[in-house]
Design an enzyme around this catalytic site. Structure first.
Site, mmCIF file in Angstrom:
data_model
loop_
_atom_site.group_PDB
_atom_site.id
_atom_site.type_symbol
_atom_site.label_atom_id
_atom_site.label_comp_id
_atom_site.label_asym_id
_atom_site.label_seq_id
_atom_site.Cartn_x
_atom_site.Cartn_y
_atom_site.Cartn_z
ATOM 1 N N GLU A 190 1.585 -13.141 12.545
ATOM 2 C CA GLU A 190 2.190 -11.985 13.202
ATOM 3 C C GLU A 190 2.017 -10.791 12.266
ATOM 4 O OE1 GLU A 190 3.449 -11.857 16.274
ATOM 5 O OE2 GLU A 190 2.919 -13.976 16.510
ATOM 6 N N ARG B 27 -12.037 2.218 -8.363
ATOM 7 C CA ARG B 27 -11.124 3.312 -8.757
ATOM 8 C C ARG B 27 -11.434 3.788 -10.175
ATOM 9 N NH1 ARG B 27 -5.366 2.317 -5.828
ATOM 10 N NH2 ARG B 27 -6.245 1.657 -3.840
ATOM 11 N N SER C 86 -7.648 -5.734 -5.235
ATOM 12 C CA SER C 86 -8.743 -6.254 -4.407
ATOM 13 C C SER C 86 -10.074 -6.167 -5.152
ATOM 14 C CB SER C 86 -8.836 -5.464 -3.096
ATOM 15 O OG SER C 86 -9.425 -4.190 -3.332
ATOM 16 N N TRP D 88 -11.929 -2.167 -7.965
ATOM 17 C CA TRP D 88 -12.679 -1.829 -9.195
ATOM 18 C C TRP D 88 -13.367 -0.481 -9.078
ATOM 19 C CZ3 TRP D 88 -11.385 -4.729 -13.167
ATOM 20 C CH2 TRP D 88 -11.057 -6.071 -12.968
ATOM 21 N N LEU E 129 10.732 -20.572 -4.321
ATOM 22 C CA LEU E 129 9.644 -19.750 -3.773
ATOM 23 C C LEU E 129 8.352 -19.910 -4.586
ATOM 24 C CD1 LEU E 129 8.913 -17.232 -1.855
ATOM 25 C CD2 LEU E 129 9.417 -15.847 -3.871
ATOM 26 N N ASP F 225 0.831 -1.209 0.000
ATOM 27 C CA ASP F 225 0.000 0.000 0.000
ATOM 28 C C ASP F 225 0.864 1.256 0.000
ATOM 29 O OD1 ASP F 225 -2.365 1.408 -0.020
ATOM 30 O OD2 ASP F 225 -2.769 1.175 2.116
ATOM 31 N N HIS G 4 2.371 3.422 -9.026
ATOM 32 C CA HIS G 4 2.170 1.990 -9.314
ATOM 33 C C HIS G 4 3.365 1.434 -10.090
ATOM 34 C CE1 HIS G 4 -1.738 2.205 -7.625
ATOM 35 N NE2 HIS G 4 -2.309 2.859 -8.618
ATOM 36 N N ARG H 240 -5.221 -1.513 8.913
ATOM 37 C CA ARG H 240 -6.409 -2.310 8.595
ATOM 38 C C ARG H 240 -6.054 -3.456 7.650
ATOM 39 N NH1 ARG H 240 -7.746 2.894 6.647
ATOM 40 N NH2 ARG H 240 -7.186 3.120 4.470
HETATM 41 C C1 IPE Z 1 -5.469 -2.730 -0.180
HETATM 42 O O1 IPE Z 1 -5.125 -1.418 -0.400
HETATM 43 C C2 IPE Z 1 -5.541 -3.471 -1.487
HETATM 44 C C3 IPE Z 1 -4.276 -3.744 -2.128
HETATM 45 C C4 IPE Z 1 -3.102 -3.476 -1.644
HETATM 46 C C5 IPE Z 1 -4.352 -4.413 -3.405
HETATM 47 P P1 IPE Z 1 -6.236 -0.277 -0.599
HETATM 48 O O2 IPE Z 1 -5.497 0.993 -0.749
HETATM 49 O O3 IPE Z 1 -7.155 -0.679 -1.671
HETATM 50 O O4 IPE Z 1 -7.018 -0.361 0.788
HETATM 51 P P2 IPE Z 1 -7.844 0.735 1.584
HETATM 52 O O5 IPE Z 1 -8.853 1.293 0.632
HETATM 53 O O6 IPE Z 1 -6.868 1.770 2.044
HETATM 54 O O7 IPE Z 1 -8.427 -0.015 2.725
HETATM 55 C C1 IPE Z 2 -1.502 0.197 -3.394
HETATM 56 O O1 IPE Z 2 -1.313 1.566 -3.430
HETATM 57 C C2 IPE Z 2 -1.725 -0.393 -4.751
HETATM 58 C C3 IPE Z 2 -3.071 -0.918 -4.989
HETATM 59 C C4 IPE Z 2 -4.067 -0.930 -4.152
HETATM 60 C C5 IPE Z 2 -3.317 -1.489 -6.296
HETATM 61 P P1 IPE Z 2 -2.532 2.588 -3.458
HETATM 62 O O2 IPE Z 2 -2.894 2.843 -4.869
HETATM 63 O O3 IPE Z 2 -3.632 2.102 -2.600
HETATM 64 O O4 IPE Z 2 -1.860 3.885 -2.842
HETATM 65 P P2 IPE Z 2 -2.468 4.859 -1.761
HETATM 66 O O5 IPE Z 2 -2.931 4.014 -0.616
HETATM 67 O O6 IPE Z 2 -3.589 5.577 -2.425
HETATM 68 O O7 IPE Z 2 -1.342 5.742 -1.391
HETATM 69 MG MG MG Z 3 -4.084 2.353 -0.664
#
Ligand code: IPE
Ligand code: IPE
Ligand code: MG
Length: 239
Positions: free
Chosen positions: A203, A67, A61, A65, A127, A16, A33, A190
């Site tokens: 953990e 986004r 996740s 979708w 792996l 994240d 990304h 979370r």
């Molecule tokens: C969790 O990150 C999903 C992935 C890393 C693929 P998100 O950025 O989507 O989660 P929230 O919205 O902060 O909970």
């Molecule tokens: C995680 O980074 C990548 C995916 C969920 C695909 P984010 O795109 O959620 O980045 P933030 O959380 O908005 O910084």
């Molecule tokens: Mg995020």
């Protein structure tokens, strides 16, 4: 890194912070990304070199979708690109690719590539890299419950047969041991619908480091902390 560390067999990572990483640089989110994909490469290689058995990466996740279409499209292209460019390295590093999530509901071209790379790497014995794609834990549990209910109705399963093992076998992660260590980058506290059943006794390690900045040394820090944890599983401290 200390050679005597107790290493996890399975690490799961909620990658994240890509968007925030880009925002800090006044760049579009997709730039984050792109950098995040580089971290995927380096962390996968580091885990393979350490001799870990499983690495699960939460890449997309069921909620992602929501986004903007353009961002979703970019993520799919990035995945497609990753599969094209990284298969050679996966083969070289003896890495087997697996997926969890409903990949058949993704773009047909990406789906086809995933099937092909999984097949190509299926005999690798180092792996196992598990990409969570179109993955949501609630959806996974829902599908498992439906399958069990159908089995009961069809008289293939007795109600008394339903136990933890049977439920685990109905999940996308069937046959994969539960994660020992769950890492989340970017400081969010979370789970975001990731592996709810499987992390019952994992953990948890949360770092403020954003995923595009997460490198080998950050991984080693997490492993050092994991090694120092005492896993009691509800029991009492070992003497
Ligand atoms: C969790 O990150 C999903 C992935 C890393 C693929 P998100 O950025 O989507 O989660 P929230 O919205 O902060 O909970
Ligand atoms: C995680 O980074 C990548 C995916 C969920 C695909 P984010 O795109 O959620 O980045 P933030 O959380 O908005 O910084
Ligand atoms: Mg995020």
């Amino acid at each position: 890194m200390d050679k005597n560390l107790k290493l996890p067999a399975h690490i799961a990572i909620i990658m994240d912070g890509n968007g925030r990483w880009a925002k800090k640089r006044n760049m579009p989110r997709v730039f984050g990304h792109k950098q995040g994909a580089k971290s995927v490469r380096s962390i996968t290689t580091a885990c393979a070199e350490l001799g870990l058995k499983y690495l699960t990466l939460y890449a997309f996740s069921t909620e992602n979708w929501k986004r903007p279409k353009q961002e979703v499209g970019f993520l799919m292209d990035l995945l497609s690109d990753f599969l094209d460019k990284e298969t050679k390295t996966l083969m070289k590093n003896n890495v087997r690719l697996m997926t969890i999530g409903e990949i058949d509901k993704m773009d047909p071209k990406v789906h086809k590539k995933l099937i092909s790379v999984k097949k190509q790497t299926s005999k690798n014995t180092g792996l196992t890299l598990i990409l969570a794609l179109n993955y949501g834990s609630k959806r996974e549990l829902t599908l498992a419950m439906r399958a069990i209910a159908a089995g009961v109705l069809g008289k293939k399963i007795k109600v008394s047969d339903i136990d933890e093992e049977l439920i685990s076998k109905g999940l996308f992660t069937a046959g994969i041991p539960d994660p020992d260590l769950l890492i989340r980058t970017s400081g969010e506290m979370r789970i975001s619908n990731f592996l709810l059943w499987q992390i019952a006794y994992s953990e948890i390690y949360v770092t403020d480091v954003l995923w595009p900045d997460f490198g080998k040394n950050d991984l080693f820090r997490a492993l050092e902390e994991f090694s120092a944890r005492e896993r009691r599983y509800g029991g009492i401290q070992a003497k």
